[in-house]
Structure formats: C-alpha cells, structure tokens
Design an enzyme around this catalytic site. Structure first.
Site, PDB file in Angstrom:
ATOM      1  N   ASP A  67       0.818  -1.215   0.000  1.00 25.99           N
ATOM      2  CA  ASP A  67       0.000   0.000   0.000  1.00 25.99           C
ATOM      3  C   ASP A  67       0.851   1.264   0.000  1.00 25.99           C
ATOM      4  O   ASP A  67       2.059   1.222   0.235  1.00 25.99           O
ATOM      5  CB  ASP A  67      -0.979   0.003   1.191  1.00 25.99           C
ATOM      6  CG  ASP A  67      -0.389  -0.641   2.443  1.00 25.99           C
ATOM      7  OD1 ASP A  67       0.844  -0.591   2.609  1.00 25.99           O
ATOM      8  OD2 ASP A  67      -1.157  -1.198   3.232  1.00 25.99           O
ATOM      9  N   ASN A 137      -7.838  -4.356  13.814  1.00 25.65           N
ATOM     10  CA  ASN A 137      -9.197  -4.666  13.336  1.00 25.65           C
ATOM     11  C   ASN A 137      -9.205  -5.793  12.293  1.00 25.65           C
ATOM     12  O   ASN A 137     -10.213  -6.024  11.635  1.00 25.65           O
ATOM     13  CB  ASN A 137      -9.850  -3.407  12.740  1.00 25.65           C
ATOM     14  CG  ASN A 137      -9.106  -2.866  11.525  1.00 25.65           C
ATOM     15  OD1 ASN A 137      -8.115  -3.444  11.086  1.00 25.65           O
ATOM     16  ND2 ASN A 137      -9.572  -1.748  10.984  1.00 25.65           N
ATOM     17  N   HIS A 139      -7.367  -5.923   9.532  1.00 23.83           N
ATOM     18  CA  HIS A 139      -7.071  -5.558   8.139  1.00 23.83           C
ATOM     19  C   HIS A 139      -5.731  -6.135   7.682  1.00 23.83           C
ATOM     20  O   HIS A 139      -4.832  -6.358   8.481  1.00 23.83           O
ATOM     21  CB  HIS A 139      -7.163  -4.038   7.886  1.00 23.83           C
ATOM     22  CG  HIS A 139      -6.037  -3.206   8.424  1.00 23.83           C
ATOM     23  ND1 HIS A 139      -6.185  -1.878   8.757  1.00 23.83           N
ATOM     24  CD2 HIS A 139      -4.724  -3.482   8.671  1.00 23.83           C
ATOM     25  CE1 HIS A 139      -5.029  -1.391   9.174  1.00 23.83           C
ATOM     26  NE2 HIS A 139      -4.136  -2.345   9.133  1.00 23.83           N
ATOM     27  N   GLU A 144      -9.761  -2.762   4.836  1.00 21.89           N
ATOM     28  CA  GLU A 144     -10.435  -2.618   6.123  1.00 21.89           C
ATOM     29  C   GLU A 144     -11.621  -3.578   6.193  1.00 21.89           C
ATOM     30  O   GLU A 144     -12.066  -4.095   5.161  1.00 21.89           O
ATOM     31  CB  GLU A 144     -10.927  -1.165   6.268  1.00 21.89           C
ATOM     32  CG  GLU A 144      -9.823  -0.105   6.203  1.00 21.89           C
ATOM     33  CD  GLU A 144      -8.961  -0.035   7.471  1.00 21.89           C
ATOM     34  OE1 GLU A 144      -8.861  -1.036   8.200  1.00 21.89           O
ATOM     35  OE2 GLU A 144      -8.373   1.030   7.714  1.00 21.89           O
TER      36      GLU A 144
HETATM   37  C1  F6R Z   1       1.311  -1.896   6.085  1.00 24.09           C
HETATM   38  C2  F6R Z   1      -0.010  -2.506   6.084  1.00 24.09           C
HETATM   39  C3  F6R Z   1      -0.823  -2.674   7.322  1.00 24.09           C
HETATM   40  C4  F6R Z   1      -0.011  -3.055   8.552  1.00 24.09           C
HETATM   41  C5  F6R Z   1      -0.906  -3.167   9.770  1.00 24.09           C
HETATM   42  C6  F6R Z   1      -0.112  -3.456  11.028  1.00 24.09           C
HETATM   43  O1  F6R Z   1       1.849  -1.864   4.780  1.00 24.09           O
HETATM   44  O2  F6R Z   1      -0.450  -2.863   5.050  1.00 24.09           O
HETATM   45  O3  F6R Z   1      -1.815  -3.645   7.092  1.00 24.09           O
HETATM   46  O4  F6R Z   1       0.634  -4.267   8.316  1.00 24.09           O
HETATM   47  O5  F6R Z   1      -1.623  -1.985   9.951  1.00 24.09           O
HETATM   48  O6  F6R Z   1       0.719  -2.380  11.308  1.00 24.09           O
HETATM   49  P1  F6R Z   1       1.781  -2.442  12.480  1.00 24.09           P
HETATM   50  O7  F6R Z   1       2.810  -3.431  12.076  1.00 24.09           O
HETATM   51  O8  F6R Z   1       2.335  -1.046  12.548  1.00 24.09           O
HETATM   52  O9  F6R Z   1       1.044  -2.839  13.708  1.00 24.09           O
END
Ligand code: F6R
Length: 268
Positions: A67, A137, A139, A144
């Site tokens: 992303d 959550n 994702h 989401e």
């Molecule tokens: C990042 C991404 C997100 C993160 C997720 C967890 O490229 O796609 O899905 O992997 O939000 O983030 P952290 O590791 O910061 O808890």
C-alpha cells in the site's frame, strides 16, 4: 494455515527472515510482496544484516508493496517509499527501479492506477512471497473490515481505528492521510506464499479471528484460511487468545523435520 508461536517478537522477525532468505537463495529472481508498519521493521533489519554479512543478495529481486498513501509525494518522509528506503532499499543491493508501490499522484485516476499495478504484478510473474502485518481490526494491507474478499488494487478510505492507530507516527504539524491505495484481498490471495507476522497483545483478538474465527469480511485476514500456503508467525502475546498452542507446537516440530529433509518451499 501453518501457525507458529515464538517466545518474542525478535524470534518472529528471525523466523520471517529465514523464510525470505531461503526463498531468495532458492529463487534469486524472487518477487517479494512487502509491508510497512512497525511489525516488519525487525525483519528488514535481519535481512539488511544478512546482506551486509554477504549471505543474501537482492540484485535480481523485484518487490511490490502492499500500500501507499493517496496523493503523497515519494520524497515525503511519511510516504511508504521513504519507509522502505529507510528500512530496506537503501541498505541492500536491490535495483530500486524494480521496487514498486501502488502510488496515485494528484490528478491521476486511482482506478486506472490500481489496474496498472495489477498488470505490473502480472508481468513480473506474480508475487512469490507476500509479507503481511495485521491491523488490530483484522485488516491486511489497507483492506479494512467489509472489504470485498476478492478485491483488487484500489483506493480505500481508512477507518477511524486505523487512523487512530497510525496517528502515533505523525507529529502534530503533519497532515495524516485518510485514504490509501492498497493491493486487494484477491491480489494478496494470488501470492504463492503468505507470511503474516503479528506481535503484541493488541493483535491477539485479530489473530484469534484470523485463525479460528469464521471467514468474514469483518476480519479481512480470515480469508487466509482459504490460502494454500499461509504461514502465521506469532509471538506469545499475539497468540494469547488462541487455544491449541500444544497442537501448533507439535505441528511445528513435524514441519521442521519435513523442512530439514525437503526444504521450506515445495512449489518453486
Ligand atoms: C502496512 C499494512 C498494514 C499493517 C498493519 C499493522 O503496509 O499494510 O496492514 O501491516 O496496519 O501495522 P503495524 O505493524 O504497525 O502494527
């Protein structure tokens, strides 16, 4: 789904690094799917260390990130391009023209950009190994809850929870984006292997829903129950709501024997 539970986050990173390193050694032109966020930082550190020791070359590797924020300049320190440069790209021998993120600049049509990203992945031969973190959550990428389980790369509006979770990374004078381009869940599911890393207590409920919950768009990561080669690397805290720890440990021991004889990967 292969669930492996480690004592701590450092062991999760070391294990993830072994998967990545083994694949690149077996297939030097590996196509990697990469994630940003706090979780994979220690994985990237392990990979950089291995590269510096002369054990790992990214010279023929291509990468596709999950992303990128909508309409953010590449050079903005908050862009995921900057994150990847800081934690990996600038410290290994990857050709940065072979590193891709799903960008959408001001004036560009996000729908066309999403399709173009899908096409680029296809032209590269598809993603061999996708690294994933998981949101509290559930994702994956920025898919989401309620995202279509067959979605492709597109623009998404972030939820209040994701914006709050990520606000720790922005200072008061920085504007926090509320929209992002993300690989879709269908895009992620097309990867040959998926390696999901989760650490810390705040991921325990999402991990439970992923591994043992019903397959549901309310927990996008639960779709990995339908993936042929999904490996879930957890520390004890992230695994704390899961039952069956003994079964996972037993399976891991059996898999280690198989891996020692036949290798980690079976379809490259
Ligand atoms: C990042 C991404 C997100 C993160 C997720 C967890 O490229 O796609 O899905 O992997 O939000 O983030 P952290 O590791 O910061 O808890």
């Amino acid at each position: 789904m292969q669930v492996i539970i480690y004592d701590d986050a450092q062991q999760v990173a070391q294990s993830a690094a072994v998967w990545v390193k083994t694949l690149i050694q077996q297939k030097p032109d590996t196509v990697l799917g990469l994630a940003t966020g706090s979780t994979p930082i220690s994985l990237y550190k392990e990979l950089v260390d291995e590269h510096k020791k002369g054990n790992l070359s990214f010279a023929n590797v291509k990468s596709f990130n999950l992303d990128e924020y909508h309409q953010i300049e590449e050079t903005n320190p908050q862009s995921y391009r900057s994150f990847m440069k800081q934690h990996l790209f600038d410290h290994v021998d990857i050709d940065q023209s072979n590193t891709y993120l799903p960008t959408c600049a001001i004036g560009e049509n996000p729908r066309a950009q999403g399709l173009a990203y899908e096409e680029k992945i296809k032209q590269a031969g598809g993603i061999d190994l996708q690294i994933l973190g998981i949101g509290a959550n559930g994702h994956i990428g920025f898919n989401e809850p309620t995202s279509s389980l067959v979605s492709r790369t597109r623009i998404k509006t972030l939820t209040e929870q994701t914006i709050t979770d990520n606000s720790r990374l922005f200072s008061a004078d920085e504007e926090q984006p509320t929209m992002a381009m993300t690989m879709g869940i269908g895009t992620i599911m097309d990867s040959r292997y998926v390696l999901l890393m989760a650490t810390g207590k705040n991921k325990a409920k999402a991990v439970l829903d992923t591994v043992a919950g019903p397959l549901s768009a309310m927990c996008p990561a639960s779709v990995l129950q339908m993936h042929e080669n999904a490996v879930i690397l957890l520390d004890k805290e992230a695994a704390s709501e899961l039952a069956d720890h003994e079964y996972f440990q037993w399976t891991d021991e059996q898999n280690k024997k198989l891996n020692a004889e036949f290798g980690l990967f079976h379809n490259f």
